[in-house]
Design a protein around this motif. Sequence first.
Motif, mmCIF file in Angstrom:
data_model
loop_
_atom_site.group_PDB
_atom_site.id
_atom_site.type_symbol
_atom_site.label_atom_id
_atom_site.label_comp_id
_atom_site.label_asym_id
_atom_site.label_seq_id
_atom_site.Cartn_x
_atom_site.Cartn_y
_atom_site.Cartn_z
ATOM 1 N N LEU A 1 0.829 -1.208 0.000
ATOM 2 C CA LEU A 1 0.000 0.000 0.000
ATOM 3 C C LEU A 1 0.866 1.262 0.000
ATOM 4 O O LEU A 1 0.536 2.247 -0.664
ATOM 5 N N CYS A 2 1.990 1.232 0.746
ATOM 6 C CA CYS A 2 2.905 2.384 0.745
ATOM 7 C C CYS A 2 3.424 2.644 -0.666
ATOM 8 O O CYS A 2 3.493 3.788 -1.123
ATOM 9 N N GLY A 3 3.805 1.566 -1.360
ATOM 10 C CA GLY A 3 4.315 1.716 -2.713
ATOM 11 C C GLY A 3 3.283 2.248 -3.687
ATOM 12 O O GLY A 3 3.628 2.899 -4.678
ATOM 13 N N MET A 4 2.002 1.994 -3.409
ATOM 14 C CA MET A 4 0.928 2.431 -4.303
ATOM 15 C C MET A 4 0.355 3.788 -3.914
ATOM 16 O O MET A 4 -0.542 4.295 -4.584
ATOM 17 N N SER A 5 0.850 4.388 -2.840
ATOM 18 C CA SER A 5 0.306 5.657 -2.355
ATOM 19 C C SER A 5 0.285 6.719 -3.455
ATOM 20 O O SER A 5 1.284 6.922 -4.150
ATOM 21 N N GLY A 6 -0.861 7.382 -3.601
ATOM 22 C CA GLY A 6 -0.982 8.471 -4.557
ATOM 23 C C GLY A 6 -0.970 8.047 -6.010
ATOM 24 O O GLY A 6 -0.939 8.906 -6.896
ATOM 25 N N SER A 7 -0.999 6.749 -6.286
ATOM 26 C CA SER A 7 -0.947 6.269 -7.668
ATOM 27 C C SER A 7 -2.338 5.921 -8.173
ATOM 28 O O SER A 7 -3.310 5.868 -7.411
ATOM 29 N N GLU A 8 -2.433 5.642 -9.445
ATOM 30 C CA GLU A 8 -3.711 5.265 -10.045
ATOM 31 C C GLU A 8 -4.197 3.912 -9.529
ATOM 32 O O GLU A 8 -5.383 3.599 -9.619
ATOM 33 N N LEU A 9 -3.304 3.101 -8.989
ATOM 34 C CA LEU A 9 -3.694 1.808 -8.433
ATOM 35 C C LEU A 9 -4.642 1.973 -7.259
ATOM 36 O O LEU A 9 -5.418 1.076 -6.942
ATOM 37 N N LEU A 10 -4.575 3.137 -6.586
ATOM 38 C CA LEU A 10 -5.483 3.432 -5.470
ATOM 39 C C LEU A 10 -6.481 4.527 -5.851
ATOM 40 O O LEU A 10 -7.048 5.184 -4.976
ATOM 41 N N GLY A 11 -6.666 4.727 -7.126
ATOM 42 C CA GLY A 11 -7.618 5.728 -7.586
ATOM 43 C C GLY A 11 -6.973 7.020 -8.021
ATOM 44 O O GLY A 11 -7.489 7.737 -8.862
ATOM 45 N N GLY A 12 -5.843 7.356 -7.421
ATOM 46 C CA GLY A 12 -5.101 8.542 -7.826
ATOM 47 C C GLY A 12 -5.770 9.858 -7.513
ATOM 48 O O GLY A 12 -5.360 10.906 -8.007
ATOM 49 N N THR A 13 -6.800 9.840 -6.652
ATOM 50 C CA THR A 13 -7.516 11.085 -6.345
ATOM 51 C C THR A 13 -7.226 11.613 -4.946
ATOM 52 O O THR A 13 -7.565 12.736 -4.624
ATOM 53 N N GLY A 14 -6.604 10.776 -4.111
ATOM 54 C CA GLY A 14 -6.364 11.191 -2.741
ATOM 55 C C GLY A 14 -5.069 11.962 -2.590
ATOM 56 O O GLY A 14 -4.329 12.186 -3.544
ATOM 57 N N ASN A 15 -4.789 12.372 -1.351
ATOM 58 C CA ASN A 15 -3.548 13.056 -1.017
ATOM 59 C C ASN A 15 -2.470 11.996 -0.824
ATOM 60 O O ASN A 15 -2.517 11.203 0.113
ATOM 61 N N GLY A 16 -1.481 11.974 -1.718
ATOM 62 C CA GLY A 16 -0.470 10.931 -1.673
ATOM 63 C C GLY A 16 0.290 10.886 -0.372
ATOM 64 O O GLY A 16 0.577 9.812 0.160
ATOM 65 N N MET A 17 0.640 12.061 0.186
ATOM 66 C CA MET A 17 1.397 12.096 1.429
ATOM 67 C C MET A 17 0.573 11.563 2.595
ATOM 68 O O MET A 17 1.073 10.796 3.430
ATOM 69 N N VAL A 18 -0.709 11.934 2.657
ATOM 70 C CA VAL A 18 -1.583 11.443 3.727
ATOM 71 C C VAL A 18 -1.742 9.923 3.624
ATOM 72 O O VAL A 18 -1.701 9.203 4.629
ATOM 73 N N GLU A 19 -1.940 9.429 2.403
ATOM 74 C CA GLU A 19 -2.058 7.985 2.207
ATOM 75 C C GLU A 19 -0.789 7.274 2.657
ATOM 76 O O GLU A 19 -0.847 6.246 3.348
ATOM 77 N N LEU A 20 0.364 7.819 2.278
ATOM 78 C CA LEU A 20 1.629 7.187 2.636
ATOM 79 C C LEU A 20 1.810 7.137 4.149
ATOM 80 O O LEU A 20 2.229 6.105 4.697
ATOM 81 N N ILE A 21 1.477 8.213 4.841
ATOM 82 C CA ILE A 21 1.614 8.246 6.302
ATOM 83 C C ILE A 21 0.707 7.198 6.944
ATOM 84 O O ILE A 21 1.121 6.462 7.853
ATOM 85 N N ALA A 22 -0.531 7.092 6.463
ATOM 86 C CA ALA A 22 -1.467 6.108 7.016
ATOM 87 C C ALA A 22 -0.976 4.679 6.773
ATOM 88 O O ALA A 22 -1.023 3.827 7.674
ATOM 89 N N PHE A 23 -0.483 4.420 5.567
ATOM 90 C CA PHE A 23 -0.022 3.064 5.240
ATOM 91 C C PHE A 23 1.291 2.733 5.965
ATOM 92 O O PHE A 23 1.562 1.566 6.252
#
Length: 529
Positions: free
Chosen positions: A95-117
């Motif tokens: 999930l960290c590797g996919m943060s902010g990418s199209e694999l996770l929809g690509g619409t969220g905040n990449g940094m926030v996603e990375l911190i959560a993962f």
Amino acid sequence: MTQETQARAKPNIRVVLFGLMIAMMLAMLDNMIVSTALPRIVSEFGGVNHFTWVVTAYVLGTTVSTPIWGKLGDLYGRKAVFLTSVVIFLIGSALCGMSGSELLGGTGNGMVELIAFRAVQGLGAGGLMVGVMAIIGDLVPPRERGRYQGMIAAIMAVAMVAGPLVGGFITDNLSWRWAFYVNLPLGGLALLILATSMHLPKYRTEHRIDWLGAGLLSVGITAIVLITTWGGNEYDWASAQIFGLAALALVSLVAFGVVERRVVEPILPLGLFANRNFALISVIGFLLGFAMFGAMNFLPLYQQTVQGASATNSGLLLLPLMFGMLVVSLVVGRTITRTGRYRMFPIVGGVVMAVGMALLSLLEVDTGKLESSLYMLVLGAGMGFLMQTSMLIAQNSVEQKDLGAASGAATFFRSIGGSFGISLFGAIFANRLADSPAGSAFEGGTGEGRGMDLTKLKELPAQAREVVLGGLSDAISHVFFWAMIITIAVPVLAWFIREIPLRTANAAPPPDASGEEQAEVALGKAPVS
């Protein structure tokens, strides 16, 4: 454990150890690889004000979960719990590797996603670190355990140096996402090896999870980690936010103590601390983490700024530290296995480590790389005496039913000590630097001199550069001086450790034995799964 059981388990020890070493390498290596990739991550996602949370979220997840994983292993069996932690770590890595990418929809905040993962990944890493030590405790009698734990300590030493090197290579030649994806094939291999070859004793116990205690402990630990992370950086030490977190930590931990005395299966049995050896080694672990992790963070800073090394070369310059720790860990482990004696090692290790810190406090602008390498070699040797010995003493102080809790507690205190050390030594460094002639160059910054781009030191006029480098080396040497003061307490406390003979076989304690005698011989007779 019967002779037949031992005969069945022993041929698999080397295979299982290989899988455990991969798992420990993943947990130790990850944070150091990611630290190197952070500048590239920030350049893609932005959010520079929050980038430290990429590291903090991982540390928080690891620290909060460590004692819980240990107790779950005691209750439900270490194999299933450990494999679960590996799976969670791998899911978090993907999930960290996919943060902010199209694999996770690509619409969220990449940094926030990375911190959560990263927090998810840290939860799994907590289980890896405590699980490895507890599993070795299940498979190997204490008399032989030092040799195997010495190998694990050697892996930790390798990870400290290999992390920046691997991180630098990945960052320079691949996407930063591979700093996380690299965990998947290695973790998958460890999962396959351990699932098919690891056979552990089963112990019957009441399956009652202390959810209230786990929640209170998590809140208290989270508050402490936030204090050490934010104090002096995000907020002033005397701010309402820090005082509020301190109050929350105090109330939560006091309530946790009350709950643990009343529940049937406490997450962290407080009775363990009635054992002198366990209580002493817990404090030693805290001080070890405080001095070691806190001060070691400043070695790469010294190498890259004062000595002018590149990020990759600074990793290579840490090789003497790794070599000292690796060699001494292996020698000490084999010596403990051969002689059955261990009390002298934390005493000697504390003295040698204090000498290493004292030598590093002599660092100056003109200190040569050979001289600083010798200083690091001494520090690494001291760490080698202490790392696996402290875990061995903690495990040998308790009954088998509490092995996971004891392993978790030992890892927990070292981690908490590291959190305090990183924060407080950071404040010491910043204050010393601010009071130096170089302080004006860092005006407008916060924390560790963030007001100046340290990568542009070479662009300064020679006289100004000399002043700045002098201020930096003085502040860094001051950190090692205070680390030496903290480390001096380690051999003093270790002197009072009582040497309980290490068992040569996994045997159950006599039913009429005293609590201390049971702690000396309890490993259970359960069949192997």
